[in-house]
Design a protein around this motif. Structure first.
Motif, mmCIF file in Angstrom:
data_model
loop_
_atom_site.group_PDB
_atom_site.id
_atom_site.type_symbol
_atom_site.label_atom_id
_atom_site.label_comp_id
_atom_site.label_asym_id
_atom_site.label_seq_id
_atom_site.Cartn_x
_atom_site.Cartn_y
_atom_site.Cartn_z
ATOM 1 N N LYS A 26 65.037 48.630 39.867
ATOM 2 C CA LYS A 26 63.731 48.428 40.479
ATOM 3 C C LYS A 26 62.690 49.325 39.803
ATOM 4 O O LYS A 26 63.006 50.408 39.336
ATOM 5 C CB LYS A 26 63.784 48.746 41.970
ATOM 6 N N SER A 78 58.889 48.482 40.741
ATOM 7 C CA SER A 78 57.595 48.285 41.393
ATOM 8 C C SER A 78 57.636 48.762 42.844
ATOM 9 O O SER A 78 58.706 48.816 43.465
ATOM 10 C CB SER A 78 57.201 46.812 41.347
ATOM 11 N N TYR A 79 56.463 49.062 43.338
ATOM 12 C CA TYR A 79 56.323 49.551 44.711
ATOM 13 C C TYR A 79 56.938 48.581 45.714
ATOM 14 O O TYR A 79 57.707 48.981 46.588
ATOM 15 C CB TYR A 79 54.839 49.757 45.025
ATOM 16 N N THR A 80 56.615 47.311 45.594
ATOM 17 C CA THR A 80 57.123 46.331 46.573
ATOM 18 C C THR A 80 58.639 46.182 46.493
ATOM 19 O O THR A 80 59.292 46.039 47.526
ATOM 20 C CB THR A 80 56.470 44.951 46.391
ATOM 21 N N ASP A 81 59.203 46.231 45.282
ATOM 22 C CA ASP A 81 60.662 46.190 45.168
ATOM 23 C C ASP A 81 61.287 47.382 45.888
ATOM 24 O O ASP A 81 62.259 47.235 46.641
ATOM 25 C CB ASP A 81 61.086 46.219 43.693
ATOM 26 N N LEU A 90 60.067 49.075 48.238
ATOM 27 C CA LEU A 90 59.819 48.954 49.679
ATOM 28 C C LEU A 90 60.867 48.072 50.365
ATOM 29 O O LEU A 90 61.172 48.256 51.545
ATOM 30 C CB LEU A 90 58.424 48.357 49.888
ATOM 31 N N CYS A 91 61.419 47.123 49.609
ATOM 32 C CA CYS A 91 62.354 46.153 50.191
ATOM 33 C C CYS A 91 63.814 46.556 50.037
ATOM 34 O O CYS A 91 64.678 45.700 49.858
ATOM 35 C CB CYS A 91 62.145 44.784 49.569
ATOM 36 N N SER A 92 64.128 47.823 50.085
ATOM 37 C CA SER A 92 65.537 48.219 50.045
ATOM 38 C C SER A 92 66.204 47.811 51.356
ATOM 39 O O SER A 92 65.533 47.575 52.352
ATOM 40 C CB SER A 92 65.638 49.730 49.852
ATOM 41 N N THR A 134 56.296 52.376 54.388
ATOM 42 C CA THR A 134 55.406 52.430 53.225
ATOM 43 C C THR A 134 54.761 53.802 53.031
ATOM 44 O O THR A 134 54.613 54.265 51.897
ATOM 45 C CB THR A 134 54.337 51.315 53.307
ATOM 46 N N ARG A 168 46.919 45.440 38.866
ATOM 47 C CA ARG A 168 47.010 45.965 40.224
ATOM 48 C C ARG A 168 48.297 46.764 40.364
ATOM 49 O O ARG A 168 48.400 47.691 41.143
ATOM 50 C CB ARG A 168 47.115 44.805 41.238
ATOM 51 N N ARG A 169 49.263 46.316 39.587
ATOM 52 C CA ARG A 169 50.644 46.727 39.777
ATOM 53 C C ARG A 169 50.976 48.025 39.017
ATOM 54 O O ARG A 169 50.531 48.218 37.895
ATOM 55 C CB ARG A 169 51.522 45.586 39.264
#
Lengths: 133, 133
Positions: free
Chosen positions: B33, B35-38, B40-42, B48, B74-75
DNA sequence: CAACGCACTTGTGCATTGCAAGCCAGCACG
DNA sequence: CGTGCTGGCTTGCAATGCACAAGTGCGTTG
């Protein structure tokens, strides 16, 4: 028990994912400590309620065993079980990383070198005798 | 910095002695992983605000580097530095311990066997490619 | 240019921790 | 037997940490 996932790292962190538990295990595994008062007098200064809570938790999870001292029956002795001793490799890798990444580390490069050249021997010695500082 | 002692274990715990930091490092080091969103989805479901705080801390301590994505600006992309990659042996030992001590572990004995028989090879592979589950 | 997604930041309430003090049982001494 | 000391906790309360929800600003997409 209410688990967050089945990842072994998450499992381990549910046991020692806090600021104190691994220091208690370090003192038992490597520093030759076994009594409550010795554990209380670490350099880091753990609070007595935290120590009591951690010892109870570690015992309940099968990492340590609590025994009464035969000489002085006020006194308890805390000892690592096999599962507890099996955490020594984790401690060793943390020490190696800490020694490599902390300019003011109390552990020198000779430990790191031994961990690289004779890992099995080092682990066997630590399990038997602790760090012997 | 306000240190509790010069023990390398204490030093390390000041970085990752909490319930979340090592899971973030695991996701970056082994789960591919970035990225932030990845992150976040552990499976464990980190909040957050906690993730943001940990990433800032890890960057400030030189464990990760933050880059802007060249495709989508953005990423952000988070990558381990050398000091961060050096934590892989710690993760491996924790996984081995967890796999040996957790009946419901998601990691099987073949990982443990490889860690015993070809430790150097395993570490090299993980550093290059992660776990590849 | 409106809508959406990404990476946060802010706010609130609950849970865990840290520190100080107190407590009780088991020795040790007279 | 009484008095005091030591070891191992327990309790109370303030401070910190975490979870959950909502909101913000910027960049991209339709």
């Amino acid at each position: 028990m209410n688990r967050r996932s089945h990842c072994p790292i998450s499992f381990a962190l549910e046991l020692f994912g806090d600021r104190w538990t691994l220091l208690v295990i370090r003192d038992l595994a490597l520093m030759g400590k076994s009594s409550y008062t010795d554990l209380l007098c670490s350099d880091e200064g753990i609070a007595t309620n935290i120590l009591a809570e951690r010892l109870a938790r570690l015992e309940q999870r099968g990492i340590i065993r609590k025994e009464r001292d035969t000489q002085d029956r006020r006194r308890s002795r805390y000892r690592l079980t096999e599962a507890g001793l099996d955490l020594i490799p984790v401690l060793v890798e943390i020490i190696v990383w800490g020694a490599n990444n902390d300019d003011e580390s109390a552990i020198g490069p000779e430990f790191v070198r031994e961990a690289e050249t004779d890992r099995a021997g080092l682990l066997a010695r630590l399990r038997a005798d602790g760090l012997q500082l």
